[in-house]
Design an enzyme around this catalytic site. Structure first.
Site, PDB file in Angstrom:
ATOM      1  N   LYS A 117       0.838  -1.198   0.000  1.00  0.00           N
ATOM      2  CA  LYS A 117       0.000   0.000   0.000  1.00  0.00           C
ATOM      3  C   LYS A 117       0.867   1.238   0.000  1.00  0.00           C
ATOM      4  CE  LYS A 117      -3.984  -2.214   1.217  1.00  0.00           C
ATOM      5  NZ  LYS A 117      -5.389  -2.093   1.415  1.00  0.00           N
ATOM      6  N   ILE A 442     -10.618 -17.004   2.093  1.00  0.00           N
ATOM      7  CA  ILE A 442     -10.799 -15.721   2.779  1.00  0.00           C
ATOM      8  C   ILE A 442     -12.227 -15.188   2.610  1.00  0.00           C
ATOM      9  CG2 ILE A 442      -9.821 -13.402   3.065  1.00  0.00           C
ATOM     10  CD1 ILE A 442      -7.952 -15.703   3.825  1.00  0.00           C
ATOM     11  N   GLY A 443     -13.018 -15.822   1.753  1.00  0.00           N
ATOM     12  CA  GLY A 443     -14.421 -15.431   1.708  1.00  0.00           C
ATOM     13  C   GLY A 443     -15.025 -15.378   0.322  1.00  0.00           C
ATOM     14  N   HIS A 706      -3.356 -12.230  -6.181  1.00  0.00           N
ATOM     15  CA  HIS A 706      -3.390 -11.050  -7.035  1.00  0.00           C
ATOM     16  C   HIS A 706      -2.847 -11.365  -8.422  1.00  0.00           C
ATOM     17  CE1 HIS A 706      -3.393  -9.613  -2.888  1.00  0.00           C
ATOM     18  NE2 HIS A 706      -4.222  -8.695  -3.340  1.00  0.00           N
TER      19      HIS A 706
END
Ligand code: GLN
Ligand code: ZN
Length: 768
Positions: A117, A442-443, A706
């Protein structure tokens, strides 16, 4: 002399995300290289022109990027690791995309460089890798090409580059950490930047901007001399009247301002939104050299509320007491705000007038610069100023007395979960009966075009809610079956109902507003559309209960409920500016707490509360970490889950593994399990977890989601072994490093099959 206006950087993705569409089309093979380049060129032209039409004096160029400006800087400096060059692509764009996304095909198999980030934003940059064999030199003509491209359109621009200090502080050498800045490397980098400046001097540029956001961080030993030595070389390369603007943002540079002043930059950009007080004090204390212009960053590049002109003028007036040479600037690049409010007609003009996106901020720049020039009388009679003032006089925000009462009634006990974690661990072990090294995700599962198309049809009224709900249930059936088939232990419902992990929650909370087209870049071509906090927040209705309990009804495995935590909701929204972040987070915590308790009531035994963005907003200066953030962010998380039964297992997820320094705070969130991204970055976090005697069970991501690559079983096993070398097996979970929504089915399922196979192999090894 009229006050100069300057923009640090402008959004590049396009008003309607044209760049995203072109690049993704190119990746898929539906857009040619030439067409992608044309789109890029058209966008650059449009963006320069809109700034020119708004009267901006110093318009940035080289703020365009196909993926990331840090990656562009690495390419500019020849810092591209061998393995990517060896792929032997002809088009530089293909090499760039291979570095950014990894490559798997006939030319080879390489993972992407890590992404991190960008300071406290939700933008991710590619972390440059400098190998010992890297020969730093000027290796690309991108900044010059774009400068000349603008000139051909009749627009003189101010080239913008990430500065050498920030570049070196963020680059890494995986074989030698921290990066060894022996004089060779520093000198080579300084020489390359001097060559850039010199070339721009030849081209007749009047300003060149070097962005040095890293200067707002605490200084380590050697930092000051590194900065000084880099810029002594670069500034000496000035000729032909070219001016150098040292641009800083995301905080203050008070600790190095004196040095900056001594070096004699032609311009110094200061963030007077985030670093206001300290920066102003430093300028007042040290002064401003007579040849230096202060670029007063008063137009917020990080939030979308209208600028308060009176405040900005106050700042500029204060600066004018120190120096006559003041320019008005954006406080940071406008990359972090959406393009224009003009698309947001559905919010109504009464609401929209409170917001300024990138294009509207250009007007603000202009207004503030003109008013800065005006005398007291002219200001008193200015209708521009009066209209602006009216925005702040009125009662915009919808307050809710019930929310305030509920907050007042909280006691210390509401922030503590009982019994303690070890006791809970025992009870949960019995309750859940999971194997060693439990596997989970993770969902989210891939948000395919089909899923998005159904949502679009619902929005357009082509199908009704019942039909849409039936579709989502069908997707849940599919994904539950598939997870059972491949043998995952803890299942998820797949998050098909959500467009986005924040917006979806916001839509079910009171106090939020939604935009239609207010996209901002998150990484590469990915954009997010944060909602706006517009009033006091409370839960309007149950949010996920229906989907989670439906999923649980379809399987005998444990289904993990999936929520977004309060800190993340706030961090990925546009927060109010009239009350503190602490207060807004606490309101959100109570809203999500209601959802947690309802999930538990509905029979959900594991609940994950994502705090993907918690690390991201950690203040840049260490002295601010606790007092300005953790002291309220961590308790807010505990408030969300303190009401559940001991047997209900609370998970959290973070998209970031760089929490070594705040590891005790993370533990103090008192979750039972935490998963986090650790596959792209290094694994030092494992040492930190080990050393800190971290009590929360952990699921360090075992592969990178990613990237579209499929990790092999062996690769994942290697990763698991690295984890087990540091952490006791009975505290480890096996999962990917983040949600799978951005991925396709084609890579997701084979990757997960390999993950399960790897976990099973290692389990067998351990029981031998
Ligand atoms: N549960 C979310 C998902 O899987 C978490 C996403 C995130 O961390 N950004 O998509
Ligand atoms: Zn994540």
């Amino acid at each position: 002399m009229p006050v100069l206006t300057s923009v640090s950087g402008f959004p590049r993705i396009g008003r309607n995300r044209e760049l995203k569409k072109a690049i993704e089309g190119y990746w898929k093979g539906s857009v040619s290289l030439e067409d992608m380049r044309t789109t890029a060129r058209d966008l650059r032209a449009r963006h320069w022109k809109v700034q020119k039409d708004h009267g901006v004096d110093l318009i940035p160029s080289n703020d365009f990027s196909y993926y990331d400006q840090m990656l562009d800087t690495a390419l500019l400096l020849n810092a591209v690791p061998r393995r990517y060059r060896d792929l032997g692509f002809d088009a530089p764009e293909d090499t760039l995309f291979a570095v950014a996304r990894g490559y798997q095909g006939e030319r080879g198999d390489v993972t992407a460089l890590p992404m991190k980030k960008w300071f406290t934003t939700n933008y991710h940059y590619i972390v440059p890798e400098i190998e010992s064999s890297t020969q730093i030199r000027l290796a690309s003509s991108k900044p010059f090409d774009e400068f000349l491209e603008a000139r051909e359109l009749g627009i003189e621009t101010k080239p913008v580059l990430i500065g050498p200090y920030t570049f070196l502080k963020l680059a890494r050498d995986p074989n030698a950490e921290p990066l060894e800045l022996d004089r060779g490397l520093t000198n080579d980098v300084a020489a390359a930047y001097a060559a850039v400046l010199s070339r721009f001097a030849d081209l007749g540029a009047s300003w060149v901007q070097f962005d040095e956001p890293y200067l707002v961080l605490d200084k380590e030993r050697g930092d000051e001399s590194l900065f000084t030595s880099l810029y002594t070389t670069i500034l000496a390369a000035r000729r032909n009247g070219v001016k150098v603007l040292l641009n800083t943002y995301f905080g203050h540079v008070a600790d190095i301002y004196e040095k900056i002043a001594l070096l004699g930059f032609d311009g110094v950009g200061l963030d007077l939104v985030e670093g206001r007080e300290e920066n102003l004090n430093a300028v007042g204390r040290v002064g401003v050299p007579s040849t230096t212009t202060v670029f007063a960053g008063v137009i917020n590049g990080r939030n979308i509320w209208r600028n308060d002109y009176a405040t900005s003028l106050g700042i500029i007036d204060a600066l004018h007491k120190v120096t006559p040479n003041v320019a008005v600037s954006t406080a940071s690049s406008l990359l972090h705000v959406p393009y224009t409010t003009q698309e947001e007609t559905n919010l109504g003009t009464d609401v929209v007038r409170h917001f300024a996106f990138a294009v509207e901020k250009l007007d603000e720049l202009h207004d503030v610069a003109s008013l800065a020039d005006a005398g007291d009388d002219a200001r008193r009679t200015s209708s521009v100023l009066a209209t602006n003032q009216a925005l702040f006089d009125g009662t915009r925000v919808k307050t809710d007395a019930a929310v305030a009462r509920r907050l007042d009634a909280l006691s210390d006990a509401d922030f503590v979960r009982t019994p303690d974690r070890e006791e809970r661990r025992r009870l949960q072990h019995e309750e859940l009966g999971l194997p060693l090294l439990p596997t989970t995700t993770i969902g989210s599962f891939p948000q395919t075009t089909q899923v998005r198309a159904e949502r679009a049809r619902l929005r357009k009224g082509e199908i009704d809610q019942a039909a849409y709900d039936a579709f989502i249930r069908g997707k849940i059936d599919e994904v539950i079956r598939h997870q059972e088939q491949i043998g995952l232990d803890v299942l998820v419902h797949g998050e098909f109902e959500r467009n986005d992990m924040v917006e979806y929650f916001g839509q079910n909370l009171n106090g939020f507003l939604f935009t239609r087209n207010a996209w901002v870049q998150s990484y590469g071509t990915r954009c997010v559309k944060p909602p706006i906090v517009w009033g006091d927040v409370s839960r309007a209705r149950p949010i996920t209960v229906e989907w989670s309990s439906y999923a649980q009804s379809r399987t005998s495995h444990v289904v993990k409920g999936m929520l977004t935590g309060p800190v993340t909701i706030l961090n990925w929204s546009w927060p109010r500016e009239d009350v503190s972040h602490e207060l807004q987070t606490r309101q959100l915590a109570l809203a999500i707490r209601d959802e947690v308790l309802d999930l538990e009531k509905a029979g959900i035994r594991i609940i994950q509360i994502d705090e993907a963005a918690l690390r991201e907003k950690l203040p840049l200066r260490r002295s601010d970490w606790h007092s300005k953030y953790l002291d309220w962010a961590i308790p807010a998380f505990r408030l969300v889950h303190s009401g559940v039964k001991p047997t209900t297992q609370i998970h959290t997820h973070m998209c970031y593994s760089e929490f070594n320094d705040i590891i005790r705070d993370i533990d103090a969130m008192d979750a039972d399990v935490i998963s986090f991204e650790a596959s792209r970055g290094d694994l030092v976090v494992l040492d930190a977890i080990h050393d800190a005697d971290f009590r929360t069970e952990v699921g360090p991501g075992v592969y990178d989601i990613h990237s579209p690559r499929i990790p092999s079983v062996e690769e994942i096993k290697g990763r698991i072994r690295q984890i087990l070398a540091k952490i006791d097996a009975d505290r480890v979970w096996i999962n990917p490093d983040c949600g799978l929504k951005t991925r396709g089915e084609a890579e997701t399922w084979p990757s997960l099959e390999n993950l399960v196979a790897a976990a099973k192999d290692i389990r067998a090894e351990l029981s031998r």
